[in-house]
Design an enzyme around this catalytic site. Sequence first.
Site, PDB file in Angstrom:
ATOM      1  N   SER A 126     -71.820  12.200 -28.851  1.00  0.00           N
ATOM      2  CA  SER A 126     -71.753  12.253 -30.301  1.00  0.00           C
ATOM      3  C   SER A 126     -71.274  13.611 -30.764  1.00  0.00           C
ATOM      4  O   SER A 126     -71.529  14.639 -30.104  1.00  0.00           O
ATOM      5  CB  SER A 126     -73.167  11.995 -30.835  1.00  0.00           C
ATOM      6  OG  SER A 126     -73.252  12.351 -32.178  1.00  0.00           O
ATOM      7  N   TYR A 150     -82.823  13.770 -30.898  1.00  0.00           N
ATOM      8  CA  TYR A 150     -81.729  12.845 -30.604  1.00  0.00           C
ATOM      9  C   TYR A 150     -80.516  13.626 -30.086  1.00  0.00           C
ATOM     10  O   TYR A 150     -79.959  13.331 -29.024  1.00  0.00           O
ATOM     11  CB  TYR A 150     -81.344  12.032 -31.855  1.00  0.00           C
ATOM     12  CG  TYR A 150     -80.020  11.315 -31.689  1.00  0.00           C
ATOM     13  CD1 TYR A 150     -79.905  10.223 -30.827  1.00  0.00           C
ATOM     14  CD2 TYR A 150     -78.872  11.739 -32.365  1.00  0.00           C
ATOM     15  CE1 TYR A 150     -78.673   9.590 -30.645  1.00  0.00           C
ATOM     16  CE2 TYR A 150     -77.651  11.109 -32.197  1.00  0.00           C
ATOM     17  CZ  TYR A 150     -77.555  10.034 -31.339  1.00  0.00           C
ATOM     18  OH  TYR A 150     -76.347   9.406 -31.157  1.00  0.00           O
ATOM     19  N   LYS A 154     -78.593  13.792 -26.222  1.00  0.00           N
ATOM     20  CA  LYS A 154     -77.161  13.614 -25.896  1.00  0.00           C
ATOM     21  C   LYS A 154     -76.645  14.843 -25.152  1.00  0.00           C
ATOM     22  O   LYS A 154     -75.922  14.725 -24.158  1.00  0.00           O
ATOM     23  CB  LYS A 154     -76.344  13.409 -27.178  1.00  0.00           C
ATOM     24  CG  LYS A 154     -76.615  12.086 -27.872  1.00  0.00           C
ATOM     25  CD  LYS A 154     -76.035  10.922 -27.083  1.00  0.00           C
ATOM     26  CE  LYS A 154     -76.470   9.581 -27.622  1.00  0.00           C
ATOM     27  NZ  LYS A 154     -76.174   8.448 -26.746  1.00  0.00           N
TER      28      LYS A 154
HETATM   29  P1  NAD Z   1     -77.065   0.348 -31.516  1.00  0.00           P
HETATM   30  O1  NAD Z   1     -78.505   0.684 -31.681  1.00  0.00           O
HETATM   31  O2  NAD Z   1     -76.477  -0.686 -32.402  1.00  0.00           O
HETATM   32  O3  NAD Z   1     -76.754  -0.039 -29.999  1.00  0.00           O
HETATM   33  C1  NAD Z   1     -77.492   0.483 -28.919  1.00  0.00           C
HETATM   34  C2  NAD Z   1     -77.929  -0.680 -28.066  1.00  0.00           C
HETATM   35  O4  NAD Z   1     -78.671  -0.193 -26.933  1.00  0.00           O
HETATM   36  C3  NAD Z   1     -78.854  -1.665 -28.793  1.00  0.00           C
HETATM   37  O5  NAD Z   1     -78.355  -2.967 -28.643  1.00  0.00           O
HETATM   38  C4  NAD Z   1     -80.215  -1.495 -28.114  1.00  0.00           C
HETATM   39  O6  NAD Z   1     -80.957  -2.695 -28.108  1.00  0.00           O
HETATM   40  C5  NAD Z   1     -79.800  -1.034 -26.726  1.00  0.00           C
HETATM   41  N1  NAD Z   1     -80.803  -0.228 -26.015  1.00  0.00           N
HETATM   42  C6  NAD Z   1     -81.488   0.834 -26.483  1.00  0.00           C
HETATM   43  N2  NAD Z   1     -82.308   1.313 -25.529  1.00  0.00           N
HETATM   44  C7  NAD Z   1     -82.120   0.546 -24.433  1.00  0.00           C
HETATM   45  C8  NAD Z   1     -82.672   0.530 -23.129  1.00  0.00           C
HETATM   46  N3  NAD Z   1     -83.617   1.414 -22.758  1.00  0.00           N
HETATM   47  N4  NAD Z   1     -82.265  -0.406 -22.247  1.00  0.00           N
HETATM   48  C9  NAD Z   1     -81.318  -1.324 -22.598  1.00  0.00           C
HETATM   49  N5  NAD Z   1     -80.776  -1.375 -23.823  1.00  0.00           N
HETATM   50  C10 NAD Z   1     -81.156  -0.439 -24.733  1.00  0.00           C
HETATM   51  O7  NAD Z   1     -76.253   1.727 -31.650  1.00  0.00           O
HETATM   52  P2  NAD Z   1     -74.700   1.986 -31.733  1.00  0.00           P
HETATM   53  O8  NAD Z   1     -74.397   2.535 -33.078  1.00  0.00           O
HETATM   54  O9  NAD Z   1     -73.946   0.815 -31.227  1.00  0.00           O
HETATM   55  O10 NAD Z   1     -74.575   3.203 -30.723  1.00  0.00           O
HETATM   56  C11 NAD Z   1     -74.233   3.031 -29.358  1.00  0.00           C
HETATM   57  C12 NAD Z   1     -74.293   4.383 -28.663  1.00  0.00           C
HETATM   58  O11 NAD Z   1     -73.430   5.300 -29.331  1.00  0.00           O
HETATM   59  C13 NAD Z   1     -75.683   5.027 -28.677  1.00  0.00           C
HETATM   60  O12 NAD Z   1     -75.893   5.660 -27.439  1.00  0.00           O
HETATM   61  C14 NAD Z   1     -75.578   6.041 -29.795  1.00  0.00           C
HETATM   62  O13 NAD Z   1     -76.453   7.122 -29.596  1.00  0.00           O
HETATM   63  C15 NAD Z   1     -74.129   6.487 -29.675  1.00  0.00           C
HETATM   64  N6  NAD Z   1     -73.582   7.015 -30.927  1.00  0.00           N
HETATM   65  C16 NAD Z   1     -73.663   6.265 -32.071  1.00  0.00           C
HETATM   66  C17 NAD Z   1     -73.169   6.799 -33.271  1.00  0.00           C
HETATM   67  C18 NAD Z   1     -73.266   6.017 -34.560  1.00  0.00           C
HETATM   68  O14 NAD Z   1     -73.170   6.631 -35.616  1.00  0.00           O
HETATM   69  N7  NAD Z   1     -73.445   4.705 -34.526  1.00  0.00           N
HETATM   70  C19 NAD Z   1     -72.576   8.076 -33.290  1.00  0.00           C
HETATM   71  C20 NAD Z   1     -72.495   8.787 -32.098  1.00  0.00           C
HETATM   72  C21 NAD Z   1     -72.985   8.253 -30.917  1.00  0.00           C
HETATM   73  N1  UFG Z   2     -75.418  10.718 -47.000  1.00  0.00           N
HETATM   74  C1  UFG Z   2     -75.782  10.593 -48.317  1.00  0.00           C
HETATM   75  N2  UFG Z   2     -76.648   9.594 -48.641  1.00  0.00           N
HETATM   76  C2  UFG Z   2     -77.169   8.724 -47.731  1.00  0.00           C
HETATM   77  C3  UFG Z   2     -76.786   8.871 -46.382  1.00  0.00           C
HETATM   78  C4  UFG Z   2     -75.910   9.885 -46.047  1.00  0.00           C
HETATM   79  O1  UFG Z   2     -75.348  11.371 -49.160  1.00  0.00           O
HETATM   80  O2  UFG Z   2     -77.967   7.852 -48.102  1.00  0.00           O
HETATM   81  C5  UFG Z   2     -74.456  11.772 -46.626  1.00  0.00           C
HETATM   82  C6  UFG Z   2     -75.013  12.797 -45.653  1.00  0.00           C
HETATM   83  O3  UFG Z   2     -75.718  13.791 -46.336  1.00  0.00           O
HETATM   84  C7  UFG Z   2     -73.744  13.274 -44.952  1.00  0.00           C
HETATM   85  C8  UFG Z   2     -72.840  12.030 -44.958  1.00  0.00           C
HETATM   86  O4  UFG Z   2     -73.358  11.166 -45.965  1.00  0.00           O
HETATM   87  O5  UFG Z   2     -73.137  14.277 -45.716  1.00  0.00           O
HETATM   88  C9  UFG Z   2     -72.837  11.272 -43.638  1.00  0.00           C
HETATM   89  O6  UFG Z   2     -74.190  10.968 -43.264  1.00  0.00           O
HETATM   90  P1  UFG Z   2     -74.544   9.902 -42.132  1.00  0.00           P
HETATM   91  O7  UFG Z   2     -76.033   9.839 -42.038  1.00  0.00           O
HETATM   92  O8  UFG Z   2     -73.820   8.634 -42.352  1.00  0.00           O
HETATM   93  O9  UFG Z   2     -73.914  10.554 -40.820  1.00  0.00           O
HETATM   94  P2  UFG Z   2     -74.180  11.986 -40.152  1.00  0.00           P
HETATM   95  O10 UFG Z   2     -72.866  12.699 -40.160  1.00  0.00           O
HETATM   96  O11 UFG Z   2     -75.319  12.664 -40.732  1.00  0.00           O
HETATM   97  O12 UFG Z   2     -74.614  11.568 -38.672  1.00  0.00           O
HETATM   98  C10 UFG Z   2     -73.982  10.533 -37.938  1.00  0.00           C
HETATM   99  C11 UFG Z   2     -75.020   9.867 -37.037  1.00  0.00           C
HETATM  100  C12 UFG Z   2     -75.518  10.851 -36.024  1.00  0.00           C
HETATM  101  C13 UFG Z   2     -74.360  11.418 -35.275  1.00  0.00           C
HETATM  102  C14 UFG Z   2     -73.373  12.025 -36.221  1.00  0.00           C
HETATM  103  C15 UFG Z   2     -72.156  12.533 -35.503  1.00  0.00           C
HETATM  104  O13 UFG Z   2     -76.101   9.404 -37.797  1.00  0.00           O
HETATM  105  O14 UFG Z   2     -76.362  10.218 -35.128  1.00  0.00           O
HETATM  106  O15 UFG Z   2     -72.958  11.049 -37.175  1.00  0.00           O
HETATM  107  O16 UFG Z   2     -71.639  11.543 -34.692  1.00  0.00           O
HETATM  108  F1  UFG Z   2     -74.801  12.360 -34.432  1.00  0.00           F
END
Ligand code: NAD
Ligand code: UFG
Length: 348
Positions: A126, A150, A154
């Site tokens: 991330s 979190y 990572k």
């Molecule tokens: P998500 O929660 O929709 O998907 C994660 C999946 O992993 C889920 O289906 C959950 O049931 C499964 N899971 C969790 N723990 C597990 C375990 N111990 N064993 C087996 N399955 C397990 O999340 P996502 O948004 O699809 O994110 C996928 C990956 O990308 C995650 O590792 C997350 O940290 C990373 N990531 C997400 C974002 C974002 O904003 N969505 C940003 C950066 C990185």
């Molecule tokens: N924001 C609002 N109102 C809300 C939610 C978010 O104003 O209700 C703003 C935040 O302050 C920020 C922007 O929208 O300025 C984006 O916020 P998000 O929560 O959508 O995303 P972040 O950039 O904070 O974080 C996301 C994931 C993290 C990840 C990161 C970088 O939640 O897990 O992107 O990949 F690490």
Amino acid sequence: MKHKILVTGGAGYIGSHTCIALHQAGYEVVVFDNLSNSSAEAVNRVSQLIDAPIEFIKGDIRDRKALQKVFSEHEFFGVIHFAGLKAVGESVAKPLLYYDNNVSGTITLLDVMSEFSMKRFVFSSSATVYGDPETLPIPENAPRSATNPYGQSKLTVECVLEDLAVADNDWSLVTLRYFNPVGAHSSGIIGEDPNDIPNNLMPFISQVAVGKLEKLSIFGKDYATIDGTGVRDFIHVTDLALGHVAALDYLKEQSGSKEGHSVGFLPINLGTGKGTSVLELVDTFAKVTEQDIPYQFAKRRAGDIASCYASADKAKTLLGWEAKLSIIDMCTDTWRWQSRNPNGYNAS
Ligand code: NAD
Ligand code: UFG
């Protein structure tokens, strides 16, 4: 022969979209997920969209025996590791859960892969590992830090992968650092389905639009940005999914080359390279969907940074991948999914 890929967390938001892209690119997919933050219905819908069955195994990456069984029954070309917990606030309240799930779980998975001599790994990292960035756009060699459990989980996994690459040069450990994934499949059949009230901006906006939430709070209006609100690199989940296909294609090419078959620890940003402010996203969403998005300004959210966007050059040069879809596509597709599935994967 089709290359078979183990997709941990494949029932989740990014995993489900990636399964479609993998299938379309000719890979065979096996999904392994404990459904702790997803629903089996997502896998059913992927199967419906690709018009083919998908092998789904319900299991936990911390369960060594379950993983050994999977690896003994399949011959994989590689593993894409999405499984993990991702809620920043929850990680502050439950650090042990996050380190156990995200760090111990990944180590168990890597250990079992090693046991089966399966050493191609694509990891969901991330942009959070860049902390509050000194340089924009952020290059892959920027300093890393974490401000919550979190993010630390990572970063810790990244360190484990770096050490592993040094210890054993048979490993290919592609570490994809996602910026802000949003949007949904263009069919409107799969999308993001957060539990409870969303923490992230796009699902919050779309739930306001559909009438499930009353009003958006915009956290901060005095950042040093174009309009005072936070700036992020929003990337369409379909583009992100294709980034994973590009990473695997790259590993396929490498494994066929003479000089070496492994790429070691390879961090790559997956972003568009463009920053969009919170207000710009809200305005675009309102225009594109013709929905009213009532909002109020609120104080800054703890831990938030002003601006974060990727240098996307490495992905382009090395993988031949770049994001193609626009903010308008992201809003249109989010709305199609949200308006057709106001309760996500729950039928009612
Ligand atoms: P998500 O929660 O929709 O998907 C994660 C999946 O992993 C889920 O289906 C959950 O049931 C499964 N899971 C969790 N723990 C597990 C375990 N111990 N064993 C087996 N399955 C397990 O999340 P996502 O948004 O699809 O994110 C996928 C990956 O990308 C995650 O590792 C997350 O940290 C990373 N990531 C997400 C974002 C974002 O904003 N969505 C940003 C950066 C990185
Ligand atoms: N924001 C609002 N109102 C809300 C939610 C978010 O104003 O209700 C703003 C935040 O302050 C920020 C922007 O929208 O300025 C984006 O916020 P998000 O929560 O959508 O995303 P972040 O950039 O904070 O974080 C996301 C994931 C993290 C990840 C990161 C970088 O939640 O897990 O992107 O990949 F690490």
